[in-house]
Write an enzyme that holds these catalytic residues in place. Structure first.
Site, PDB file in Angstrom:
ATOM      1  N   ARG A  51      43.860  16.388   7.156  1.00  0.00           N
ATOM      2  CA  ARG A  51      45.155  15.753   6.984  1.00  0.00           C
ATOM      3  C   ARG A  51      45.233  14.810   5.798  1.00  0.00           C
ATOM      4  O   ARG A  51      46.184  14.861   5.014  1.00  0.00           O
ATOM      5  CB  ARG A  51      45.544  14.923   8.232  1.00  0.00           C
ATOM      6  CG  ARG A  51      46.195  15.697   9.328  1.00  0.00           C
ATOM      7  CD  ARG A  51      45.769  15.132  10.662  1.00  0.00           C
ATOM      8  NE  ARG A  51      44.371  15.396  10.819  1.00  0.00           N
ATOM      9  CZ  ARG A  51      43.893  16.553  11.305  1.00  0.00           C
ATOM     10  NH1 ARG A  51      44.702  17.444  11.743  1.00  0.00           N
ATOM     11  NH2 ARG A  51      42.588  16.788  11.371  1.00  0.00           N
ATOM     12  N   THR A  52      44.270  13.929   5.679  1.00  0.00           N
ATOM     13  CA  THR A  52      44.410  12.877   4.664  1.00  0.00           C
ATOM     14  C   THR A  52      44.384  13.492   3.262  1.00  0.00           C
ATOM     15  O   THR A  52      45.257  13.225   2.439  1.00  0.00           O
ATOM     16  CB  THR A  52      43.303  11.818   4.837  1.00  0.00           C
ATOM     17  OG1 THR A  52      43.292  11.422   6.205  1.00  0.00           O
ATOM     18  CG2 THR A  52      43.559  10.611   3.962  1.00  0.00           C
ATOM     19  N   LYS A  80      23.470  14.726  -8.683  1.00  0.00           N
ATOM     20  CA  LYS A  80      22.458  14.470  -9.724  1.00  0.00           C
ATOM     21  C   LYS A  80      22.042  13.004  -9.726  1.00  0.00           C
ATOM     22  O   LYS A  80      21.262  12.572 -10.573  1.00  0.00           O
ATOM     23  CB  LYS A  80      23.014  14.831 -11.096  1.00  0.00           C
ATOM     24  CG  LYS A  80      23.431  16.279 -11.233  1.00  0.00           C
ATOM     25  CD  LYS A  80      24.081  16.515 -12.592  1.00  0.00           C
ATOM     26  CE  LYS A  80      25.016  17.693 -12.558  1.00  0.00           C
ATOM     27  NZ  LYS A  80      25.977  17.642 -13.673  1.00  0.00           N
ATOM     28  N   ARG A 101      37.774   8.768   0.044  1.00  0.00           N
ATOM     29  CA  ARG A 101      37.181   8.620   1.394  1.00  0.00           C
ATOM     30  C   ARG A 101      35.672   8.594   1.232  1.00  0.00           C
ATOM     31  O   ARG A 101      35.116   9.361   0.459  1.00  0.00           O
ATOM     32  CB  ARG A 101      37.596   9.780   2.289  1.00  0.00           C
ATOM     33  CG  ARG A 101      36.830   9.812   3.606  1.00  0.00           C
ATOM     34  CD  ARG A 101      37.391  10.821   4.573  1.00  0.00           C
ATOM     35  NE  ARG A 101      38.664  10.382   5.117  1.00  0.00           N
ATOM     36  CZ  ARG A 101      39.295  10.996   6.108  1.00  0.00           C
ATOM     37  NH1 ARG A 101      38.777  12.073   6.653  1.00  0.00           N
ATOM     38  NH2 ARG A 101      40.451  10.545   6.564  1.00  0.00           N
ATOM     39  N   HIS A 129      41.241   2.549   7.816  1.00  0.00           N
ATOM     40  CA  HIS A 129      41.921   3.768   7.346  1.00  0.00           C
ATOM     41  C   HIS A 129      43.395   3.398   7.136  1.00  0.00           C
ATOM     42  O   HIS A 129      44.257   3.782   7.911  1.00  0.00           O
ATOM     43  CB  HIS A 129      41.756   4.877   8.395  1.00  0.00           C
ATOM     44  CG  HIS A 129      42.148   6.247   7.948  1.00  0.00           C
ATOM     45  ND1 HIS A 129      42.865   6.513   6.788  1.00  0.00           N
ATOM     46  CD2 HIS A 129      41.906   7.461   8.518  1.00  0.00           C
ATOM     47  CE1 HIS A 129      43.052   7.823   6.695  1.00  0.00           C
ATOM     48  NE2 HIS A 129      42.482   8.408   7.718  1.00  0.00           N
TER      49      HIS A 129
HETATM   50  N1   CP Z   1      43.735  11.504  10.599  1.00  0.00           N
HETATM   51  C1   CP Z   1      42.828  11.835   9.656  1.00  0.00           C
HETATM   52  O1   CP Z   1      42.320  11.026   8.891  1.00  0.00           O
HETATM   53  O2   CP Z   1      42.534  13.197   9.625  1.00  0.00           O
HETATM   54  P1   CP Z   1      41.520  13.882   8.623  1.00  0.00           P
HETATM   55  O3   CP Z   1      40.146  13.356   8.931  1.00  0.00           O
HETATM   56  O4   CP Z   1      41.669  15.366   8.887  1.00  0.00           O
HETATM   57  O5   CP Z   1      41.932  13.506   7.230  1.00  0.00           O
END
Ligand code: CP
Length: 304
Positions: A51-52, A80, A101, A129
């Site tokens: 999703r993110t 590397k 991320r 998050h």
């Molecule tokens: N909700 C969320 O962060 O989903 P993903 O880990 O799929 O990005």
């Protein structure tokens, strides 16, 4: 550039602007199809995501911009031995805004010191998050009309679930919010969230182990997955993974206007039979995630 590392990096007023913009985009997406022409988003995903990452990329494409990035750090020069500052400096020279991320808590904050364009924390370990929180808040705003006078139940892995930590931080700024923290003993909300946010602001909260005890009191039920990737010990994960399974029987005693949220991915914690219940908002929530990220990109790039 301005970064988004922590949900409190925006004031309540700034958040309100983002939600209003997201609602404008939902209503008239055709007005925004060229607003990011010529701009490039970099997505640096050192951890898996559906999703993110895809909602960030779809958001930029729908705004007329372009995207570069990796979802497999193994395909980048990190393998590397390149360090994070060098990786970020390099990508910042190619792009206008970065979403990152990383499994290490604090990595986006550290990386942002080497980044002269906006850097967005797309999830750091079990920590925060913030763009999931924007998604959650926009969904609550649409479902409930505002953010005040709500009893919100957070259920599942409250220890490692970064979306929960960010949502508590964000919701603690609104009036008359009551938190019910529902988790097994071993997966309780971290002390720093309790002392630095809930206790410090003298907020009304309760910790319980059984969802059935409190489900009838809730306006919002935020279910979460037990975060397998943060466990040191497989046996502990297996023992705790099915602690909560929301199904139609449990929902019988819930309010008729309950809003059920889940950041997704789900594993087992919401039975698929619940998907057809009008109180299930989690797939709408995933969709709002794209619109709110469109609004965030527009705001951080200052193109409107
Ligand atoms: N909700 C969320 O962060 O989903 P993903 O880990 O799929 O990005």
């Amino acid at each position: 550039g301005r970064h988004l590392i922590d949900p409190q990096d925006f004031t309540v007023e700034e958040l309100e602007e983002i939600f209003q913009l997201a609602e404008e985009i939902i209503e008239k997406p055709e007005n925004f199809t060229h607003i990011c022409d010529g701009k490039v988003l970099g997505t640096l995903f050192f951890e898996p995501s559906t999703r993110t990452r895809l909602s960030f990329e779809a958001a930029m494409l729908r705004l007329g911009g372009k995207i570069v990035g990796f979802s497999e750090p193994g395909s980048s020069s990190v393998t590397k031995g390149e360090n994070l500052p060098d990786t970020i400096r390099t990508v910042a020279a190619y792009t206008d805004i970065i979403a990152m991320r990383h499994p290490k808590e604090g990595a986006p904050k550290y990386g942002s010191q080497f980044c002269d364009i906006p850097l967005i924390n797309a999830g750091d370990g079990g920590h925060q998050h913030p763009t999931q929180t924007l998604t959650d808040l926009l969904t609550i705003r649409v479902a409930k009309g505002n953010f005040s006078n709500l009893t919100i139940g957070l259920c599942g892995d409250l220890k490692f679930g970064r979306t929960v930590h960010s949502l508590i931080k964000a919701m603690s700024r609104y009036d008359n919010i009551r938190f019910i923290l529902i988790s097994p003993n071993e997966l309780q909300t971290p002390e720093y969230i309790k002392t630095e946010i809930l206790d410090k602001k003298a907020l009304d909260y309760l910790e319980v182990e059984r969802l059935e005890e409190v489900i009838d009191q809730l306006d919002i039920l935020y279910m979460t997955r037990v975060q397998k990737e943060r466990f040191f010990n497989e046996a502990d994960y297996i023992r705790l993974k099915d602690s909560y399974i929301l199904d139609n029987v449990k929902l019988k005693s819930a309010k008729s206007d309950l809003t059920i949220l889940h950041p997704l991915p789900r594993v087992n914690e919401i039975s698929m039979e619940v998907d057809n219940d009008p109180r299930a908002w989690y797939f709408k929530q995933a969709k709002y995630g794209m619109f709110v990220r469109m609004a965030l990109i527009v705001k951080l790039l200052g193109v409107k």
